[in-house]
Design a protein around this motif. Structure first.
Motif, PDB file in Angstrom:
ATOM      1  N   THR A 184     -10.512  -0.784   2.721  1.00  0.00           N
ATOM      2  CA  THR A 184     -11.724  -0.187   2.143  1.00  0.00           C
ATOM      3  C   THR A 184     -11.399   0.891   1.126  1.00  0.00           C
ATOM      4  N   ILE A 185     -10.360   1.686   1.370  1.00  0.00           N
ATOM      5  CA  ILE A 185     -10.113   2.875   0.549  1.00  0.00           C
ATOM      6  C   ILE A 185      -8.984   2.705  -0.459  1.00  0.00           C
ATOM      7  N   ALA A 186      -8.180   1.653  -0.325  1.00  0.00           N
ATOM      8  CA  ALA A 186      -7.070   1.467  -1.265  1.00  0.00           C
ATOM      9  C   ALA A 186      -7.597   1.039  -2.625  1.00  0.00           C
ATOM     10  N   GLN A 187      -6.921   1.444  -3.685  1.00  0.00           N
ATOM     11  CA  GLN A 187      -7.276   1.076  -5.050  1.00  0.00           C
ATOM     12  C   GLN A 187      -6.010   0.754  -5.826  1.00  0.00           C
ATOM     13  N   PRO A 188      -6.103  -0.096  -6.855  1.00  0.00           N
ATOM     14  CA  PRO A 188      -4.906  -0.435  -7.641  1.00  0.00           C
ATOM     15  C   PRO A 188      -4.273   0.814  -8.251  1.00  0.00           C
ATOM     16  N   LEU A 189      -2.962   0.887  -8.211  1.00  0.00           N
ATOM     17  CA  LEU A 189      -2.245   2.034  -8.764  1.00  0.00           C
ATOM     18  C   LEU A 189      -2.561   2.219 -10.241  1.00  0.00           C
ATOM     19  N   VAL A 190      -2.553   1.122 -10.986  1.00  0.00           N
ATOM     20  CA  VAL A 190      -2.809   1.221 -12.424  1.00  0.00           C
ATOM     21  C   VAL A 190      -4.220   1.731 -12.686  1.00  0.00           C
ATOM     22  N   GLN A 191      -5.163   1.312 -11.858  1.00  0.00           N
ATOM     23  CA  GLN A 191      -6.548   1.769 -12.017  1.00  0.00           C
ATOM     24  C   GLN A 191      -6.644   3.277 -11.820  1.00  0.00           C
ATOM     25  N   LEU A 192      -5.946   3.799 -10.820  1.00  0.00           N
ATOM     26  CA  LEU A 192      -5.930   5.244 -10.590  1.00  0.00           C
ATOM     27  C   LEU A 192      -5.352   5.966 -11.797  1.00  0.00           C
ATOM     28  N   ILE A 229       0.063  -3.980  -5.905  1.00  0.00           N
ATOM     29  CA  ILE A 229       0.398  -2.604  -5.511  1.00  0.00           C
ATOM     30  C   ILE A 229      -0.858  -1.743  -5.543  1.00  0.00           C
ATOM     31  N   ARG A 230      -1.230  -1.230  -4.366  1.00  0.00           N
ATOM     32  CA  ARG A 230      -2.407  -0.395  -4.217  1.00  0.00           C
ATOM     33  C   ARG A 230      -1.985   0.981  -3.705  1.00  0.00           C
ATOM     34  N   VAL A 231      -2.863   1.948  -3.854  1.00  0.00           N
ATOM     35  CA  VAL A 231      -2.542   3.291  -3.381  1.00  0.00           C
ATOM     36  C   VAL A 231      -3.690   3.834  -2.548  1.00  0.00           C
ATOM     37  N   GLU A 279       5.198  -3.226   3.688  1.00  0.00           N
ATOM     38  CA  GLU A 279       3.777  -3.317   3.370  1.00  0.00           C
ATOM     39  C   GLU A 279       3.153  -1.937   3.193  1.00  0.00           C
ATOM     40  N   MET A 280       3.614  -0.948   3.969  1.00  0.00           N
ATOM     41  CA  MET A 280       3.112   0.426   3.847  1.00  0.00           C
ATOM     42  C   MET A 280       4.268   1.340   3.473  1.00  0.00           C
ATOM     43  N   ILE A 281       4.064   2.155   2.427  1.00  0.00           N
ATOM     44  CA  ILE A 281       5.130   3.010   1.917  1.00  0.00           C
ATOM     45  C   ILE A 281       4.588   4.412   1.704  1.00  0.00           C
ATOM     46  N   GLY A 282       5.344   5.398   2.144  1.00  0.00           N
ATOM     47  CA  GLY A 282       4.971   6.790   1.919  1.00  0.00           C
ATOM     48  C   GLY A 282       5.782   7.384   0.782  1.00  0.00           C
ATOM     49  N   THR A 317       0.846  -1.188   0.000  1.00  0.00           N
ATOM     50  CA  THR A 317       0.000   0.000   0.000  1.00  0.00           C
ATOM     51  C   THR A 317       0.882   1.239   0.000  1.00  0.00           C
ATOM     52  N   VAL A 318       0.757   2.035  -1.068  1.00  0.00           N
ATOM     53  CA  VAL A 318       1.542   3.260  -1.214  1.00  0.00           C
ATOM     54  C   VAL A 318       0.624   4.454  -0.932  1.00  0.00           C
TER      55      VAL A 318
END
Length: 654
Positions: free
Chosen positions: A616-624, A526-528, A492-495, A443-444
């Motif tokens: 609940t709020i994360a979405q795929p990076l490519v989708q964004l 990879i989700r954001v 797992e979590m990246i800023g 999760t980025v």
């Protein structure tokens, strides 16, 4: 094919709708994505086509007898092809090719027909689209393309540079330039290798001169006819001699019906022997130190137009053979992802019945001329190889691979009879098996549409305290991209502590993570989580920037007051103000005004809630990225123009 008078706009409906398993069919998803994102750059053309093979079935105008529907996809912008791999990752779409045609078979061929006459509804009474995709082909037929651009245009390279140069050129110049699908590459590569070997090793000088003069088609077609079992090009008919009965197999005059008379496979081409051989990929290991003529190998049922030379195809192909001068390696007998069963035909040692030279034996090595070290060295090498093949070491390592050592044609034929047709096997691809493991979730956290001075670093400071790995462009500078990729692999979590003032900033994240999104896509998920302010406070941000020291990239001390403000306003604030309206329309974006709070006391509980709601709020990076990319042409994503209250599905916070 005959053009059907149907407007492009009327074709989208039946092609994009589906029921059951067709609803998620990759080609159905392809048409949906083209419609939703690139409709203004795409034209669809419908054709009706009656294949020669279906002429006897009749060809009614409704396509119900012998005809098929074909849909040509005409894309007017190359940028669509460049971004398509991202759609494949995000949506599961089928690959998109230049000059692409999708063919639909009629109901008499398949139980689920396509009804093009129903406009957007799929026929009388609805019912949707009930089709099955049976072909995705090049508009310019692949058979024409590979003959012209794969062989004819590469003849100078083949005749002047040899087999390796030719094959390298076809991979780089033909497969790549024409975007030939991988499945077709696997079919064509052995054929190209066989053609190259035939031209350089088996073709008469007179025919080579004809090739140089441009008369390639007649020779090529003859070669292909032989490959497919016809009489030309060296013939697809096996010429292996087999012995019926026992005793001395002497050739006699007459009808060949007496016991002990040799017969050729031309006379028994339907026999079990030829059937067995055509079910194997054959590797010929010549360690005699001399040449083995094509005439000799033809006696073993190995025609020249089925030879791949010494180039191992991606996967072993039944009915083809490879000639090498070393022990068969894994690439010869296993391939990249399975392939046909393999048998090995090895010649060498003192009792080699064909070939010549050093003989591949220790005795031959001992008697090799002392004054010719090259000959002696080759003899010693062949002796070592032959000992490896015949001493049991190779067979122990490659159990289940039939190995024939110095057989005569009749003995080889009998061995094939005893071997029989191989039973179907399930090949386990170790790489594919590895992908069955669950992907690692990453999760980025991104802060979008927030200029310098907005409090981005404050947000990431508290995120780091919550356990995330934060990579900062201000601190890490030239190593930022490398450290960010390393962090995604290990945490797992990246800023992502870097300004994202516009859509290009999100595209930059995708570019940095491209190796993980493409080559390692089956390893990482990879989700954001996107965080954005509700509004932009110009004066608050500019006041913070004026108070910065030189540790920040943008500061008044280094650049001067006026130049610093110019950069802040033109390079960041204006872009962020426009981008804010767009990014807030993306579902699940977190909108908060804490960036303008006078104290930091509320940041910790905010981050705690943010981390708790990640699933609940994360979405795929490519989708964004795709959502923002498609919205660039048609206005803000999600419709409305609107302000800073958060768009549809936003995760709002005080």
């Amino acid at each position: 094919p005959t053009r059907i008078s149907v407007k492009s706009a009327d074709l989208w409906g039946p092609l994009c709708e589906g029921e059951g398993e067709d609803d998620k069919d990759p080609v159905t998803l392809l048409f949906r994505r083209l419609r939703d994102s690139y409709r203004h750059k795409t034209t669809l053309k419908a054709y009706e086509y009656l294949p020669w093979s279906r002429m006897d079935a009749g060809g009614g105008g409704d396509g119900s007898a012998g005809g098929v529907y074909q849909i040509q996809i005409d894309v007017h912008d190359d940028n669509v092809f460049f971004s398509w791999p991202l759609h494949m990752l995000a949506d599961g779409c089928n690959p998109l090719y230049r000059g692409m045609v999708v063919q639909y078979e009629p109901p008499s061929w398949r139980p689920r027909p396509l009804n093009l006459e129903g406009g957007g509804g799929g026929g009388d009474g609805g019912g949707g689209k009930e089709n099955i995709i049976v072909a995705v082909v090049k508009l310019k037929l692949l058979n024409y393309i590979w003959r012209t651009f794969g062989i004819r245009n590469q003849l100078p390279t083949l005749l002047n540079g040899g087999v390796e140069a030719f094959l390298s050129r076809t991979r780089r110049g033909f497969f790549k330039n024409w975007s030939v699908p991988k499945a077709h590459q696997e079919e064509l590569e052995p054929l190209f290798a066989s053609w190259a070997h035939f031209v350089t090793s088996s073709m008469a000088p007179r025919d080579q001169e004809r090739l140089r003069g441009g008369a390639y088609l007649e020779i090529l077609e003859s070669f292909i006819a032989g490959q497919n079992g016809g009489g030309g090009g060296g013939g697809g008919v096996l010429r292996m001699e087999i012995s019926s009965g026992t005793g001395a197999a002497e050739e006699e005059e007459g009808d060949g019906s007496s016991t002990g008379v040799k017969r050729t496979i031309e006379e028994v081409e339907a026999s079990e022997v030829s059937t067995v051989l055509l079910n194997y990929a054959v590797v010929v290991a010549n360690v005699t130190g001399g040449e083995i003529s094509q005439t000799m190998l033809s006696d073993y049922g190995l025609p020249p137009n089925r030879c791949c030379g010494d180039v191992a195809p991606p996967n072993p192909r039944a009915g083809w053979w490879t000639l090498i001068t070393a022990p068969p390696a894994p690439k010869h007998i296993k391939g990249k992802s399975g392939g046909a069963p393999v048998l090995v035909l090895a010649f060498g040692g003192d009792d080699a019945i064909i070939g010549g030279g050093s003989g591949g034996s220790a005795e031959a090595a001992e008697v090799a001329p002392v004054d010719n070290p090259k000959v002696k060295k080759a003899a010693m090498k062949n002796a070592k190889i032959w000992a490896h093949l015949t001493g049991g070491a190779w067979e122990t390592k490659n159990q289940g691979i039939p190995l024939f050592k110095n057989p005569d044609p009749a003995g080889f034929a009998q061995g094939l009879r005893d071997l029989g047709i191989p039973a179907p096997t399930t090949v386990v691809d170790s790489k594919a098996a590895a992908t069955d493991q669950p992907r690692k979730k990453r999760t980025v956290f991104l802060v979008c549409a927030l200029p310098p001075g907005g409090g981005k670093s404050t947000f990431f400071h508290h995120l780091k305290q919550a356990g995330a790995t934060v990579v900062s462009s201000d601190k890490d500078k030239g190593q930022f991209s490398q450290l960010f990729v390393q962090a995604v692999r290990s945490s797992e979590m990246i800023g992502y502590d870097k300004n994202i003032p516009n859509e290009q900033g999100v595209a930059k994240v995708v570019k940095i993570l491209k190796p993980l999104l493409e080559k390692e896509k089956k390893k990482y998920d990879i989700r954001v989580v996107v965080v954005t302010p509700g509004t932009l406070e110009h004066d608050v941000m500019w006041k913070r920037i004026q108070a910065r020291d030189e540790s920040y990239a943008l500061n008044c001390t280094t650049t001067g007051h006026d130049e610093c403000y110019k950069i802040f306003k033109t390079s960041f604030f204006n872009d962020c103000k426009r981008f804010l309206r767009t990014i807030q329309q993306v579902p699940n974006v977190v909108v908060t005004d804490l960036f303008w709070a006078p104290t930091q006391t509320e940041w910790s509980p905010f981050i705690e809630k943010l981390v708790a709601d990640v699933e609940t709020i994360a979405q795929p990076l490519v989708q964004l990225h795709l959502a923002l990319d498609s919205g660039a042409d048609d206005g803000p994503v999600g419709g409305g123009g609107g302000g800073g209250g958060g768009g549809v599905g936003s995760w709002a916070a005080a």
